[in-house]
Write an enzyme that holds these catalytic residues in place. Structure first.
Site, short mmCIF file in Angstrom:
data_model
loop_
_atom_site.label_atom_id
_atom_site.label_comp_id
_atom_site.label_asym_id
_atom_site.label_seq_id
_atom_site.Cartn_x
_atom_site.Cartn_y
_atom_site.Cartn_z
N GLY A 127 -42.88 -33.39 -10.81
CA GLY A 127 -42.82 -32.72 -12.09
C GLY A 127 -43.12 -33.69 -13.21
N CYS A 128 -42.71 -33.32 -14.39
CA CYS A 128 -42.94 -34.16 -15.57
C CYS A 128 -42.24 -35.49 -15.40
CB CYS A 128 -42.43 -33.44 -16.81
SG CYS A 128 -42.62 -34.41 -18.32
N PHE A 129 -42.97 -36.57 -15.63
CA PHE A 129 -42.39 -37.90 -15.42
C PHE A 129 -41.29 -38.24 -16.41
CE2 PHE A 129 -46.69 -39.78 -17.09
CZ PHE A 129 -46.48 -39.30 -18.38
N TYR A 182 -37.42 -29.77 -24.99
CA TYR A 182 -37.65 -30.11 -23.59
C TYR A 182 -36.62 -31.13 -23.11
CZ TYR A 182 -39.95 -31.41 -19.24
OH TYR A 182 -40.22 -31.64 -17.91
#
Length: 177
Positions: free
Chosen positions: A13-15, A156
């Site tokens: 996923g998003c780092f 986020y």
């Protein structure tokens, strides 16, 4: 601290989320976000985000194996993302968000496969995490390093990353700094 540091490279996923989690792990001495596994040299975040370079967003960890084991780092990895979704983590979709472990040695590959086999009993769906040898590493732009700590008020960071850090602390309290 031992003199023999090791490196682990993980993508799921998003780092930004993995960066935030692994900065909390005892024995991890550095965390960098970057890209691995693609066909374009020196990719930019925009190129990787478009999903056409083949790279995964990853974190590269330098860790002291006398303090934290590679096995423990993988346990954290499998509890900080969903390894059953191919090329997706929540709203993040595309090959850049795949679940992947880039291994630096045959020993790391064997440990990764062992942990995956053990995790298969925990998850309700098959684990799709790839285990691949380390490839060319490209460090992400400075703005993507330690992103969550520098932008804690962004939606986020509050809604996705912060709960993953809290989950890490609850599930792996013995590994927390």
């Amino acid at each position: 601290m031992s003199e023999q540091m090791e490196v682990a490279v993980l993508g799921g996923g998003c780092f930004w989320c993995h960066d935030a989690v692994y900065r909390q792990v005892r024995g991890v001495v550095s965390v960098e976000t970057g890209y691995m596994g693609g066909q374009v040299a020196q990719p930019t975040h925009e190129q990787v985000a478009a999903g056409h370079t083949g790279h995964a967003q990853v974190v590269r960890l330098a860790f002291d194996p006398a303090v934290v084991s590679y096995h423990d780092l993988l346990d954290v990895f499998f509890t900080s993302h969903d390894p059953t979704t191919a090329e997706r983590q929540g709203n993040d979709a595309g090959p850049q968000f795949r679940s992947v472990i880039f291994t630096a040695s045959a020993r790391q590959a064997a440990v990764a496969r062992q942990v995956i086999a053990g995790m298969a009993a925990v998850w309700d769906a098959p684990i799709v995490t790839q285990v691949l040898p380390v490839q060319s590493w490209y460090r992400a732009e400075d703005e993507h390093q330690d992103y969550v700590a520098r932008h804690p008020a962004l939606a986020y960071c509050m809604l996705v990353a912060a709960p993953r850090v809290a989950q890490f602390r609850a599930m792996h309290a013995g590994l927390a700094k």
